[in-house]
Scaffold this active site. Sequence first.
Site, PDB file in Angstrom:
ATOM      1  NE  ARG A   1       7.427  -0.429   9.225  1.00  0.00           N
ATOM      2  CZ  ARG A   1       6.616  -0.301   9.041  1.00  0.00           C
ATOM      3  NH1 ARG A   1       6.441   0.452   7.482  1.00  0.00           N
ATOM      4  NH2 ARG A   1       5.292  -0.747   9.657  1.00  0.00           N
TER       5      ARG A   1
ATOM      6  CE  LYS B   1      -2.006  -0.749   3.936  1.00  0.00           C
ATOM      7  NZ  LYS B   1      -1.385  -2.046   4.382  1.00  0.00           N
TER       8      LYS B   1
HETATM    9  P1  AMP Z   1       1.795   0.934   9.012  1.00  0.00           P
HETATM   10  O1  AMP Z   1       3.130   1.579   8.275  1.00  0.00           O
HETATM   11  O2  AMP Z   1       0.505   1.584   8.229  1.00  0.00           O
HETATM   12  O3  AMP Z   1       2.065  -0.558   8.643  1.00  0.00           O
HETATM   13  O4  AMP Z   1       1.501   1.344  10.273  1.00  0.00           O
HETATM   14  C1  AMP Z   1       2.525   0.874  11.335  1.00  0.00           C
HETATM   15  C2  AMP Z   1       1.868   0.763  12.598  1.00  0.00           C
HETATM   16  O5  AMP Z   1       1.401   2.197  12.909  1.00  0.00           O
HETATM   17  C3  AMP Z   1       0.771  -0.170  12.781  1.00  0.00           C
HETATM   18  O6  AMP Z   1       1.207  -1.420  13.042  1.00  0.00           O
HETATM   19  C4  AMP Z   1       0.078   0.133  13.957  1.00  0.00           C
HETATM   20  O7  AMP Z   1       0.649   0.144  15.489  1.00  0.00           O
HETATM   21  C5  AMP Z   1       0.104   1.947  13.831  1.00  0.00           C
HETATM   22  N1  AMP Z   1      -0.875   2.437  13.025  1.00  0.00           N
HETATM   23  C6  AMP Z   1      -0.832   3.045  11.685  1.00  0.00           C
HETATM   24  N2  AMP Z   1      -2.033   3.349  11.287  1.00  0.00           N
HETATM   25  C7  AMP Z   1      -3.054   2.886  12.288  1.00  0.00           C
HETATM   26  C8  AMP Z   1      -4.437   3.275  12.448  1.00  0.00           C
HETATM   27  N3  AMP Z   1      -5.145   3.650  11.295  1.00  0.00           N
HETATM   28  N4  AMP Z   1      -4.894   2.797  13.517  1.00  0.00           N
HETATM   29  C9  AMP Z   1      -4.229   2.305  14.485  1.00  0.00           C
HETATM   30  N5  AMP Z   1      -2.701   2.120  14.382  1.00  0.00           N
HETATM   31  C10 AMP Z   1      -2.142   2.450  13.326  1.00  0.00           C
END
Ligand code: AMP
Length: 186
Positions: free
Chosen positions: A130, A13
Amino acid sequence: MRIVIFGPPGAGKGTQGVRLAEALDIKHLATGDMLRAEVAAGSELGNLAKQYMDRGDLVPDDVIIGMIRSQLTGGDGMILDGFPRTIAQAQALDEALDGASLPLDSAVYFNVDRDELVVRLLKRASELDRSDDTAETINHRMDVYEEQTAPVLDYYRSAGKVTEIDGTGTMDEVFQRLLQAVQESS
Ligand code: AMP
């Protein structure tokens, strides 16, 4: 144009969201990126969020909704990436958009097998620093996706908003499918 790009962790994404936002010349709003910036800045929000992120858990809805709400309705539109991840977040998005009389054009779902996702996330772990890309948290994030985030797909399906694309193949192949899906839904 307002588009949600939706799918499990590792579905691609982020990369595709950036490209699509550039192609359409609209904002790319990625809650994961926003949170990582808060963590890097050492803000109060960042320190709170980090505890959840490091475990692979979702950051509480009120924190996420408070962080992004003001950005949902401005400009010519946006690509939402990694938001909404719960039904409560999807409802908050609907309320914000309905209140501003702005429709959500579509939710594009990136379909990728779980086995393929784990392989991709482990590869990313070796390339990027990360702290939530360890083998242990990767599996937990998949479970969290299935329990808390997958229902959002049904929510958008009921609203007739979902366009599904095959998320496997090269970056260019996936991008062409994404562009086509977006053009067909607008
Ligand atoms: P991502 O980069 O989108 O994979 O997000 C990394 C981490 O940020 C996730 O595993 C969650 O801990 C947190 N996170 C990101 N977006 C959200 C969201 N919309 N709701 C809750 N936690 C989020």
